[in-house]
Design an enzyme around this catalytic site. Structure first.
Site, PDB file in Angstrom:
ATOM      1  N   ASP A   1      63.289 -14.452  20.311  1.00  0.00           N
ATOM      2  CA  ASP A   1      62.784 -13.304  21.068  1.00  0.00           C
ATOM      3  C   ASP A   1      62.809 -12.131  20.089  1.00  0.00           C
ATOM      4  O   ASP A   1      63.849 -11.505  19.897  1.00  0.00           O
ATOM      5  CB  ASP A   1      63.670 -13.031  22.283  1.00  0.00           C
TER       6      ASP A   1
ATOM      7  N   ASP B   1      68.189 -10.605  25.506  1.00  0.00           N
ATOM      8  CA  ASP B   1      67.404 -11.134  24.385  1.00  0.00           C
ATOM      9  C   ASP B   1      67.842 -12.566  24.047  1.00  0.00           C
ATOM     10  O   ASP B   1      67.017 -13.399  23.676  1.00  0.00           O
ATOM     11  CB  ASP B   1      67.578 -10.255  23.139  1.00  0.00           C
TER      12      ASP B   1
ATOM     13  N   GLU C   1      58.216 -15.612  20.736  1.00  0.00           N
ATOM     14  CA  GLU C   1      57.478 -14.917  21.788  1.00  0.00           C
ATOM     15  C   GLU C   1      56.278 -14.208  21.170  1.00  0.00           C
ATOM     16  O   GLU C   1      56.413 -13.480  20.177  1.00  0.00           O
ATOM     17  CB  GLU C   1      58.371 -13.900  22.497  1.00  0.00           C
TER      18      GLU C   1
END
Length: 176
Positions: free
Chosen positions: A7, A141, A68
């Site tokens: 992330d 996160d 991501e």
């Protein structure tokens, strides 16, 4: 299969390792956050992200990396830092010849919770259940990184087959 989920972020880059295959029990290998000081220059922060990524790749030896996909936000400065951290993660994986997959936030949410509009708490709850953890990983996160890895384990094989089919069709079209 072992997948490293990322992330991306310049201040906090969530990172998590999940082992498993679609249709079978999943297990968490590790989870954490690569942090950089906000007061440091961007170039220095990117070096710290790169060092952290390399350490995770050396330690956990994933077979694939799921990152991501950066999407446009209202704050251009935030999206730039996220995109830069994302590029570092992809570069580190590519250097090792690891396949890199990009997944959108809504795709990850839909894979994990069944809804592409799920909030962070719902994603963290499902990650906790799917990996049979005692508590949700913190910060968010870290939970998001695990969700990315799970999404890739579940959706990656079908996406690869689809990409191969599209490539085969294109090749057929050029050989006629």
């Amino acid at each position: 299969m072992r997948v490293l989920g990322v992330d991306p972020g310049l201040t906090r880059c969530g990172i998590g390792v999940v082992d498993g295959v679609a249709g079978r029990r999943l297990s968490m290998g590790a989870v954490g956050v690569i942090r950089t000081p906000a007061e440091a220059e961007t170039a220095e922060r990117l070096v710290l992200v790169e060092r952290g990524m390399e350490e995770w790749l050396d330690t956990h030896r994933p077979e694939a990396v799921a990152v991501e996909r950066v999407f446009s936000q209202h704050n251009v400065r935030t999206v730039m830092g996220t995109a830069q951290a994302s590029a570092v993660a992809m570069l580190c994986a590519a250097r090792r010849g690891l396949p890199v997959a990009l997944h959108t936030p809504s795709e990850v949410k839909a894979a994990i919770t069944g809804s592409g509009r799920a909030d962070k708490a719902q994603v963290a709850t499902m990650v906790t259940r799917l990996l049979r953890l005692d508590a949700p990983p913190k910060p968010a996160d870290a939970a998001d990184a695990l969700a990315l890895a799970i999404c890739h384990l579940w959706r990656g094989p079908s996406q690869n087959r689809l990409q191969q089919a599209v490539a085969a069709q294109r090749l057929k079209g050029t050989t006629r």
